[in-house]
Scaffold this motif. Structure first.
Motif, PDB file in Angstrom:
ATOM      1  N   ALA A 190       0.829  -1.208   0.000  1.00  0.00           N
ATOM      2  CA  ALA A 190       0.000   0.000   0.000  1.00  0.00           C
ATOM      3  C   ALA A 190       0.864   1.258   0.000  1.00  0.00           C
ATOM      4  CB  ALA A 190      -0.933   0.003   1.208  1.00  0.00           C
ATOM      5  N   LEU A 191       1.958   1.231   0.740  1.00  0.00           N
ATOM      6  CA  LEU A 191       2.860   2.391   0.749  1.00  0.00           C
ATOM      7  C   LEU A 191       3.535   2.576  -0.609  1.00  0.00           C
ATOM      8  CD1 LEU A 191       4.432   2.026   4.302  1.00  0.00           C
ATOM      9  CD2 LEU A 191       2.729   3.702   3.540  1.00  0.00           C
ATOM     10  N   LEU A 192       3.895   1.478  -1.251  1.00  0.00           N
ATOM     11  CA  LEU A 192       4.477   1.554  -2.596  1.00  0.00           C
ATOM     12  C   LEU A 192       3.455   2.116  -3.593  1.00  0.00           C
ATOM     13  CD1 LEU A 192       6.842   0.931  -4.516  1.00  0.00           C
ATOM     14  CD2 LEU A 192       5.871  -1.358  -4.781  1.00  0.00           C
ATOM     15  N   LEU A 193       2.209   1.643  -3.510  1.00  0.00           N
ATOM     16  CA  LEU A 193       1.153   2.177  -4.374  1.00  0.00           C
ATOM     17  C   LEU A 193       0.910   3.657  -4.108  1.00  0.00           C
ATOM     18  CD1 LEU A 193      -1.550  -0.632  -4.409  1.00  0.00           C
ATOM     19  CD2 LEU A 193      -0.280   0.247  -6.356  1.00  0.00           C
ATOM     20  N   LEU A 194       0.936   4.039  -2.854  1.00  0.00           N
ATOM     21  CA  LEU A 194       0.739   5.448  -2.491  1.00  0.00           C
ATOM     22  C   LEU A 194       1.838   6.318  -3.095  1.00  0.00           C
ATOM     23  CD1 LEU A 194      -0.791   7.618  -0.848  1.00  0.00           C
ATOM     24  CD2 LEU A 194       0.696   7.024   1.072  1.00  0.00           C
ATOM     25  N   ALA A 195       3.082   5.907  -2.931  1.00  0.00           N
ATOM     26  CA  ALA A 195       4.212   6.689  -3.447  1.00  0.00           C
ATOM     27  C   ALA A 195       4.212   6.734  -4.974  1.00  0.00           C
ATOM     28  CB  ALA A 195       5.528   6.115  -2.932  1.00  0.00           C
ATOM     29  N   SER A 196       4.074   5.569  -5.627  1.00  0.00           N
ATOM     30  CA  SER A 196       4.128   5.544  -7.084  1.00  0.00           C
ATOM     31  C   SER A 196       2.900   6.216  -7.702  1.00  0.00           C
ATOM     32  CB  SER A 196       4.266   4.110  -7.598  1.00  0.00           C
ATOM     33  OG  SER A 196       3.143   3.334  -7.236  1.00  0.00           O
ATOM     34  N   GLY A 197       1.732   6.003  -7.096  1.00  0.00           N
ATOM     35  CA  GLY A 197       0.520   6.639  -7.608  1.00  0.00           C
ATOM     36  C   GLY A 197       0.566   8.149  -7.482  1.00  0.00           C
ATOM     37  N   THR A 198       1.080   8.635  -6.354  1.00  0.00           N
ATOM     38  CA  THR A 198       1.216  10.076  -6.170  1.00  0.00           C
ATOM     39  C   THR A 198       2.174  10.655  -7.203  1.00  0.00           C
ATOM     40  OG1 THR A 198       0.787   9.850  -3.799  1.00  0.00           O
ATOM     41  CG2 THR A 198       1.855  11.888  -4.530  1.00  0.00           C
ATOM     42  N   TRP A 199       3.286   9.972  -7.411  1.00  0.00           N
ATOM     43  CA  TRP A 199       4.264  10.444  -8.394  1.00  0.00           C
ATOM     44  C   TRP A 199       3.657  10.481  -9.798  1.00  0.00           C
ATOM     45  CZ3 TRP A 199       6.604   7.732 -12.491  1.00  0.00           C
ATOM     46  CH2 TRP A 199       7.602   8.452 -13.152  1.00  0.00           C
ATOM     47  N   LEU A 200       2.927   9.413 -10.183  1.00  0.00           N
ATOM     48  CA  LEU A 200       2.314   9.368 -11.511  1.00  0.00           C
ATOM     49  C   LEU A 200       1.255  10.458 -11.690  1.00  0.00           C
ATOM     50  CD1 LEU A 200       1.980   5.514 -12.023  1.00  0.00           C
ATOM     51  CD2 LEU A 200       3.382   7.082 -13.371  1.00  0.00           C
ATOM     52  N   ILE A 201       0.439  10.660 -10.669  1.00  0.00           N
ATOM     53  CA  ILE A 201      -0.609  11.682 -10.762  1.00  0.00           C
ATOM     54  C   ILE A 201       0.002  13.067 -10.892  1.00  0.00           C
ATOM     55  CG2 ILE A 201      -2.433  12.844  -9.448  1.00  0.00           C
ATOM     56  CD1 ILE A 201      -3.263  10.036  -8.455  1.00  0.00           C
ATOM     57  N   VAL A 202       1.017  13.352 -10.088  1.00  0.00           N
ATOM     58  CA  VAL A 202       1.673  14.658 -10.167  1.00  0.00           C
ATOM     59  C   VAL A 202       2.355  14.827 -11.524  1.00  0.00           C
ATOM     60  CG1 VAL A 202       3.561  16.051  -9.210  1.00  0.00           C
ATOM     61  CG2 VAL A 202       1.928  14.934  -7.679  1.00  0.00           C
ATOM     62  N   SER A 203       2.993  13.769 -12.023  1.00  0.00           N
ATOM     63  CA  SER A 203       3.705  13.843 -13.303  1.00  0.00           C
ATOM     64  C   SER A 203       2.773  14.037 -14.495  1.00  0.00           C
ATOM     65  CB  SER A 203       4.516  12.573 -13.540  1.00  0.00           C
ATOM     66  OG  SER A 203       5.505  12.427 -12.560  1.00  0.00           O
ATOM     67  N   PHE A 204       1.676  13.293 -14.536  1.00  0.00           N
ATOM     68  CA  PHE A 204       0.817  13.294 -15.715  1.00  0.00           C
ATOM     69  C   PHE A 204      -0.392  14.224 -15.626  1.00  0.00           C
ATOM     70  CE2 PHE A 204       3.072   9.249 -16.061  1.00  0.00           C
ATOM     71  CZ  PHE A 204       3.559   9.367 -17.343  1.00  0.00           C
ATOM     72  N   TYR A 205      -0.836  14.563 -14.414  1.00  0.00           N
ATOM     73  CA  TYR A 205      -2.031  15.385 -14.273  1.00  0.00           C
ATOM     74  C   TYR A 205      -1.732  16.728 -13.605  1.00  0.00           C
ATOM     75  CZ  TYR A 205      -4.794  11.486 -15.849  1.00  0.00           C
ATOM     76  OH  TYR A 205      -5.321  10.478 -16.614  1.00  0.00           O
ATOM     77  N   GLY A 206      -0.475  17.029 -13.350  1.00  0.00           N
ATOM     78  CA  GLY A 206      -0.111  18.320 -12.786  1.00  0.00           C
ATOM     79  C   GLY A 206      -0.653  18.551 -11.391  1.00  0.00           C
ATOM     80  N   GLY A 207      -0.634  17.558 -10.570  1.00  0.00           N
ATOM     81  CA  GLY A 207      -1.089  17.713  -9.177  1.00  0.00           C
ATOM     82  C   GLY A 207      -2.585  17.532  -9.045  1.00  0.00           C
ATOM     83  N   TRP A 208      -3.284  18.580  -8.642  1.00  0.00           N
ATOM     84  CA  TRP A 208      -4.717  18.487  -8.342  1.00  0.00           C
ATOM     85  C   TRP A 208      -5.601  18.426  -9.585  1.00  0.00           C
ATOM     86  CZ3 TRP A 208      -5.769  17.015  -3.692  1.00  0.00           C
ATOM     87  CH2 TRP A 208      -4.891  17.336  -2.662  1.00  0.00           C
ATOM     88  N   GLY A 209      -5.024  18.460 -10.766  1.00  0.00           N
ATOM     89  CA  GLY A 209      -5.800  18.361 -11.998  1.00  0.00           C
ATOM     90  C   GLY A 209      -6.538  17.042 -12.143  1.00  0.00           C
ATOM     91  N   PHE A 210      -6.110  16.031 -11.417  1.00  0.00           N
ATOM     92  CA  PHE A 210      -6.766  14.726 -11.503  1.00  0.00           C
ATOM     93  C   PHE A 210      -8.203  14.773 -10.989  1.00  0.00           C
ATOM     94  CE2 PHE A 210      -5.532  14.568  -7.093  1.00  0.00           C
ATOM     95  CZ  PHE A 210      -6.493  13.778  -6.493  1.00  0.00           C
ATOM     96  N   LEU A 211      -8.550  15.782 -10.181  1.00  0.00           N
ATOM     97  CA  LEU A 211      -9.910  15.879  -9.639  1.00  0.00           C
ATOM     98  C   LEU A 211     -10.954  16.112 -10.730  1.00  0.00           C
ATOM     99  CD1 LEU A 211      -9.238  17.941  -6.403  1.00  0.00           C
ATOM    100  CD2 LEU A 211      -9.785  15.510  -6.583  1.00  0.00           C
ATOM    101  N   GLU A 212     -10.525  16.546 -11.907  1.00  0.00           N
ATOM    102  CA  GLU A 212     -11.441  16.757 -13.024  1.00  0.00           C
ATOM    103  C   GLU A 212     -11.677  15.479 -13.828  1.00  0.00           C
ATOM    104  OE1 GLU A 212      -9.696  19.937 -15.256  1.00  0.00           O
ATOM    105  OE2 GLU A 212      -9.696  21.273 -13.511  1.00  0.00           O
ATOM    106  N   THR A 213     -10.992  14.416 -13.465  1.00  0.00           N
ATOM    107  CA  THR A 213     -11.114  13.129 -14.153  1.00  0.00           C
ATOM    108  C   THR A 213     -11.814  12.150 -13.207  1.00  0.00           C
ATOM    109  OG1 THR A 213      -8.995  13.632 -15.194  1.00  0.00           O
ATOM    110  CG2 THR A 213      -9.805  11.374 -15.398  1.00  0.00           C
ATOM    111  N   PRO A 214     -13.116  11.879 -13.442  1.00  0.00           N
ATOM    112  CA  PRO A 214     -13.892  11.072 -12.489  1.00  0.00           C
ATOM    113  C   PRO A 214     -13.286   9.716 -12.148  1.00  0.00           C
ATOM    114  CG  PRO A 214     -15.363  12.060 -14.088  1.00  0.00           C
ATOM    115  CD  PRO A 214     -13.960  12.341 -14.551  1.00  0.00           C
ATOM    116  N   TRP A 215     -12.807   8.964 -13.133  1.00  0.00           N
ATOM    117  CA  TRP A 215     -12.287   7.622 -12.843  1.00  0.00           C
ATOM    118  C   TRP A 215     -11.057   7.690 -11.951  1.00  0.00           C
ATOM    119  CZ3 TRP A 215      -7.394   6.138 -14.294  1.00  0.00           C
ATOM    120  CH2 TRP A 215      -6.762   6.904 -15.273  1.00  0.00           C
ATOM    121  N   LEU A 216     -10.171   8.650 -12.182  1.00  0.00           N
ATOM    122  CA  LEU A 216      -8.956   8.758 -11.380  1.00  0.00           C
ATOM    123  C   LEU A 216      -9.252   9.307  -9.991  1.00  0.00           C
ATOM    124  CD1 LEU A 216      -5.939   8.338 -11.256  1.00  0.00           C
ATOM    125  CD2 LEU A 216      -5.629  10.581 -12.324  1.00  0.00           C
ATOM    126  N   ALA A 217     -10.101  10.321  -9.934  1.00  0.00           N
ATOM    127  CA  ALA A 217     -10.483  10.869  -8.629  1.00  0.00           C
ATOM    128  C   ALA A 217     -11.181   9.797  -7.785  1.00  0.00           C
ATOM    129  CB  ALA A 217     -11.382  12.088  -8.811  1.00  0.00           C
TER     130      ALA A 217
END
Length: 159
Positions: free
Chosen positions: A16-43
């Motif tokens: 879970a910690l690995l998923l948290l770290a890698s998922g956070t990194w991917l979201i920040v890299s590809f969605y520019g941080g909080w931009g993922f909130l506009e994408t229902p499936w990812l949010a």
């Protein structure tokens, strides 16, 4: 109970910690941080992961730690104690949250696989997961009851 604790601490928490770290990194890299909130499936995936992470490390973890302690006591006495039977039967919230884990994981996976543009799949999936967890919480304890054997005498020492 010991095996559950070892598996949980050795595999589930690090994963879970690995998923948290890698998922956070991917979201920040590809969605520019909080931009993922506009994408229902990812949010939806992030919200469900956060809820599962918090629930798993509070309600479920504390319950299983208590059951492990009560199981050790019952093992020493040689029978299922009333405290263990009560803890298993009376505490429905930890049982419910335990049975909710897999259905919510299925919702998370389906959101990532299908990637819907609306919140409909999230809402229907969460509702279905709640129904499945409720059903299992009611049915499973009835199928496998733990009734203390009041006629069993505690083991004699010094034999």
């Amino acid at each position: 109970m010991r095996n559950i604790a070892v598996f949980y601490d050795g595999v589930v928490v690090p994963g879970a910690l690995l998923l948290l770290a890698s998922g956070t990194w991917l979201i920040v890299s590809f969605y520019g941080g909080w931009g993922f909130l506009e994408t229902p499936w990812l949010a939806g995936m992030v919200v469900l992961f956060a809820l599962e992470f918090i629930e798993g490390n509070t309600i479920t973890r504390l319950y299983f730690m208590r059951l492990r302690r009560l199981s050790r006591d019952a093992l020493e006495r040689g029978c299922v104690t009333l405290d263990l039977a009560r803890a298993r039967k009376a505490e429905m919230v930890p049982t419910f949250t335990h049975f909710l884990d897999i259905p919510l994981l299925m919702v998370i996976v389906s959101l990532g696989a299908i990637r819907p543009d609306t919140w409909t799949q999230f809402i229907v999936g969460v509702a279905a997961a709640l129904l499945v967890a409720t059903f299992l919480t009611v049915v499973i304890p009835r199928l496998y009851p733990w009734i203390p054997n009041s006629s069993a005498a505690p083991p004699q020492s010094g034999i």
